[in-house]
Structures are given as C-alpha cells and as structure tokens.
Design a protein around this motif. Sequence first.
Motif, PDB file in Angstrom:
ATOM      1  N   VAL A   1     -11.603  49.202 138.944  1.00  0.00           N
ATOM      2  CA  VAL A   1     -12.114  50.187 137.981  1.00  0.00           C
ATOM      3  C   VAL A   1     -11.206  50.269 136.759  1.00  0.00           C
ATOM      4  O   VAL A   1      -9.981  50.286 136.875  1.00  0.00           O
ATOM      5  CB  VAL A   1     -12.219  51.586 138.641  1.00  0.00           C
ATOM      6  N   LEU A   2     -11.839  50.340 135.599  1.00  0.00           N
ATOM      7  CA  LEU A   2     -11.137  50.604 134.347  1.00  0.00           C
ATOM      8  C   LEU A   2     -11.483  52.018 133.902  1.00  0.00           C
ATOM      9  O   LEU A   2     -12.648  52.419 133.954  1.00  0.00           O
ATOM     10  CB  LEU A   2     -11.578  49.595 133.272  1.00  0.00           C
ATOM     11  N   LEU A   3     -10.479  52.793 133.461  1.00  0.00           N
ATOM     12  CA  LEU A   3     -10.685  54.153 132.976  1.00  0.00           C
ATOM     13  C   LEU A   3     -10.421  54.215 131.479  1.00  0.00           C
ATOM     14  O   LEU A   3      -9.379  53.746 131.020  1.00  0.00           O
ATOM     15  CB  LEU A   3      -9.730  55.135 133.662  1.00  0.00           C
ATOM     16  N   ALA A   4     -11.356  54.787 130.713  1.00  0.00           N
ATOM     17  CA  ALA A   4     -11.148  54.978 129.276  1.00  0.00           C
ATOM     18  C   ALA A   4     -11.462  56.426 128.926  1.00  0.00           C
ATOM     19  O   ALA A   4     -12.605  56.866 129.016  1.00  0.00           O
ATOM     20  CB  ALA A   4     -12.026  54.031 128.462  1.00  0.00           C
ATOM     21  N   ASP A   5     -10.416  57.164 128.540  1.00  0.00           N
ATOM     22  CA  ASP A   5     -10.548  58.557 128.137  1.00  0.00           C
ATOM     23  C   ASP A   5      -9.389  58.860 127.216  1.00  0.00           C
ATOM     24  O   ASP A   5      -8.253  58.477 127.507  1.00  0.00           O
ATOM     25  CB  ASP A   5     -10.524  59.485 129.360  1.00  0.00           C
ATOM     26  N   ASP A   6      -9.653  59.548 126.106  1.00  0.00           N
ATOM     27  CA  ASP A   6      -8.567  59.784 125.156  1.00  0.00           C
ATOM     28  C   ASP A   6      -7.638  60.916 125.584  1.00  0.00           C
ATOM     29  O   ASP A   6      -6.605  61.136 124.958  1.00  0.00           O
ATOM     30  CB  ASP A   6      -9.109  60.040 123.739  1.00  0.00           C
ATOM     31  N   GLN A   7      -7.962  61.619 126.645  1.00  0.00           N
ATOM     32  CA  GLN A   7      -7.090  62.683 127.153  1.00  0.00           C
ATOM     33  C   GLN A   7      -6.279  62.141 128.337  1.00  0.00           C
ATOM     34  O   GLN A   7      -6.827  61.835 129.391  1.00  0.00           O
ATOM     35  CB  GLN A   7      -7.910  63.901 127.575  1.00  0.00           C
ATOM     36  N   ARG A   8      -4.964  62.048 128.148  1.00  0.00           N
ATOM     37  CA  ARG A   8      -4.107  61.455 129.175  1.00  0.00           C
ATOM     38  C   ARG A   8      -4.172  62.201 130.498  1.00  0.00           C
ATOM     39  O   ARG A   8      -4.148  61.598 131.568  1.00  0.00           O
ATOM     40  CB  ARG A   8      -2.656  61.437 128.696  1.00  0.00           C
ATOM     41  N   LEU A   9      -4.246  63.515 130.414  1.00  0.00           N
ATOM     42  CA  LEU A   9      -4.293  64.320 131.634  1.00  0.00           C
ATOM     43  C   LEU A   9      -5.544  63.998 132.446  1.00  0.00           C
ATOM     44  O   LEU A   9      -5.481  63.844 133.673  1.00  0.00           O
ATOM     45  CB  LEU A   9      -4.258  65.808 131.273  1.00  0.00           C
ATOM     46  N   VAL A  10      -6.660  63.882 131.768  1.00  0.00           N
ATOM     47  CA  VAL A  10      -7.928  63.550 132.446  1.00  0.00           C
ATOM     48  C   VAL A  10      -7.840  62.159 133.053  1.00  0.00           C
ATOM     49  O   VAL A  10      -8.219  61.936 134.210  1.00  0.00           O
ATOM     50  CB  VAL A  10      -9.119  63.644 131.465  1.00  0.00           C
ATOM     51  N   ARG A  11      -7.334  61.206 132.265  1.00  0.00           N
ATOM     52  CA  ARG A  11      -7.167  59.828 132.758  1.00  0.00           C
ATOM     53  C   ARG A  11      -6.314  59.799 134.017  1.00  0.00           C
ATOM     54  O   ARG A  11      -6.648  59.162 135.013  1.00  0.00           O
ATOM     55  CB  ARG A  11      -6.476  58.965 131.694  1.00  0.00           C
ATOM     56  N   GLY A  12      -5.190  60.515 133.957  1.00  0.00           N
ATOM     57  CA  GLY A  12      -4.281  60.539 135.092  1.00  0.00           C
ATOM     58  C   GLY A  12      -4.917  61.151 136.328  1.00  0.00           C
ATOM     59  O   GLY A  12      -4.738  60.646 137.443  1.00  0.00           O
ATOM     60  N   ALA A  13      -5.671  62.230 136.118  1.00  0.00           N
ATOM     61  CA  ALA A  13      -6.329  62.895 137.252  1.00  0.00           C
ATOM     62  C   ALA A  13      -7.391  61.995 137.882  1.00  0.00           C
ATOM     63  O   ALA A  13      -7.493  61.898 139.111  1.00  0.00           O
ATOM     64  CB  ALA A  13      -6.957  64.208 136.791  1.00  0.00           C
ATOM     65  N   LEU A  14      -8.181  61.336 137.033  1.00  0.00           N
ATOM     66  CA  LEU A  14      -9.211  60.435 137.549  1.00  0.00           C
ATOM     67  C   LEU A  14      -8.588  59.267 138.301  1.00  0.00           C
ATOM     68  O   LEU A  14      -9.052  58.875 139.376  1.00  0.00           O
ATOM     69  CB  LEU A  14     -10.082  59.905 136.401  1.00  0.00           C
TER      70      LEU A  14
ATOM     71  N   GLY B   1      -7.100  54.664 126.153  1.00  0.00           N
ATOM     72  CA  GLY B   1      -7.494  55.885 125.454  1.00  0.00           C
ATOM     73  C   GLY B   1      -8.512  55.718 124.346  1.00  0.00           C
ATOM     74  O   GLY B   1      -8.779  56.664 123.616  1.00  0.00           O
ATOM     75  N   SER B   2      -9.117  54.510 124.210  1.00  0.00           N
ATOM     76  CA  SER B   2     -10.122  54.320 123.160  1.00  0.00           C
ATOM     77  C   SER B   2     -11.120  53.248 123.558  1.00  0.00           C
ATOM     78  O   SER B   2     -10.875  52.471 124.492  1.00  0.00           O
ATOM     79  CB  SER B   2      -9.448  53.906 121.838  1.00  0.00           C
ATOM     80  N   GLY B   3     -12.224  53.199 122.828  1.00  0.00           N
ATOM     81  CA  GLY B   3     -13.242  52.183 123.100  1.00  0.00           C
ATOM     82  C   GLY B   3     -12.740  50.777 122.841  1.00  0.00           C
ATOM     83  O   GLY B   3     -13.060  49.845 123.592  1.00  0.00           O
ATOM     84  N   GLU B   4     -11.964  50.613 121.758  1.00  0.00           N
ATOM     85  CA  GLU B   4     -11.411  49.290 121.449  1.00  0.00           C
ATOM     86  C   GLU B   4     -10.528  48.792 122.590  1.00  0.00           C
ATOM     87  O   GLU B   4     -10.639  47.651 123.040  1.00  0.00           O
ATOM     88  CB  GLU B   4     -10.582  49.327 120.153  1.00  0.00           C
ATOM     89  N   GLU B   5      -9.640  49.696 123.040  1.00  0.00           N
ATOM     90  CA  GLU B   5      -8.740  49.327 124.136  1.00  0.00           C
ATOM     91  C   GLU B   5      -9.516  49.040 125.416  1.00  0.00           C
ATOM     92  O   GLU B   5      -9.121  48.180 126.207  1.00  0.00           O
ATOM     93  CB  GLU B   5      -7.736  50.450 124.398  1.00  0.00           C
TER      94      GLU B   5
END
Length: 201
Positions: free
Chosen positions: A4-17, A34-38
Amino acid sequence: MIKVLLADDQRLVRGALSAMLGLEGDITVVAEVGSGEEAVEAALRTRPDVALLDVQMPGRDGLEAAAELRSVLPSCRVVICTTFGRPGYLARALAAGAAGFIVKDAPPEHLVDAVRRVHAGLRVVDPELAAESLASGVSPLTDREREVLRAASDGRTVAEVARGLRLSEGTVRNHLSSAMRKTGAGTRAEAVLLAENRGWL
C-alpha cells in the motif's frame, strides 16, 4: 502481502493510517508521501498494489494523481480516502479510475476491508455517499467553468483571472455567469461555495 502507498498532506493522518494498516498481517505500507506528484513518483518506484489517496493535496490533487496512476501503472488500484465526502468528488474519483472511495471518519475496519476488497478486484464506495451522489447528479460545469471558478475562488478580479488564464475579460465574465446560473448562485463567491460543497471544483 498487499503493498500500500499512502498519500496525504497531513503527516499526522499519514502516520496514523500507516500505523493502523501496519497492524494487519497481510498489508505492508511501502511509501508515505504528501502530494499527488510524490504519489505517482513513489508508485512507479515501489509498485504498490493499492494507493490510498487524499483528495485535497498541494499541487496535483488525489483525483489527478488517480487518473495518472491509471495511465502509468494500471496494476495499482486506487482508493480515495478523504475528509470531504462530497458527491461531486465521488463522481470525479470514479471517472479518474478509482476503485474505492471512503471517508476518513469511517470505522478503521472499513478502511482495512476496503484495501483488501479493492486488491481483490472489487469496487468499494461509501453507501450513504453513493446514494447522495445519485440524488444530486453529475456536475453541470464545463472544465473551463471549473477552471475559471477555481481561479476566482480567492477573490481575484475578473481582470486578474483573465490575465492568469490568458483569456479575455469578456470570456471570463461569460464563464462566471454560466457557472452562477448552473449552480443557482446569486454571486460568484456563492457559486464557488456551492460548487466546492458539491465537490464540483
């Protein structure tokens, strides 16, 4: 293992997921960005089975990234995971090739189930949002009307919008008037708000 790849600009949300998915024996998180490009770059590098993408991110958003992933890495299945459960976003996500759409306030087990189901080739959509989407219909706005409304959303003048988009002021006024009529708004600020709330921008 389901990669799974996670993309979310909020680090806290990314970390929790990531922490939540990491508890599952059959799921491994191979990238967090943290972005669509990344997201697209990381997907080409790590070859995930499933990409969990937020809608609103800086630069290329999750819907644009979903469309690009469908083109450059069709084996990667996309689930849009967002705070903004708007019918217009759902319609645009499905049009972009997403296989799933869930809201972040869903129970954690729903997210885990969505990853597994999408990986198995199924489609997963929040049932309440699906019903609301059917009731509200598709966006009546053209791509150009959306672009002009987005450009005007921060209070720019018609002249500034025209310069930024390289259009004539008359053309910008026509698109704004059409968008106002289609959204039933009395002002362009109201048109922006209504279109955003429906997920059309």
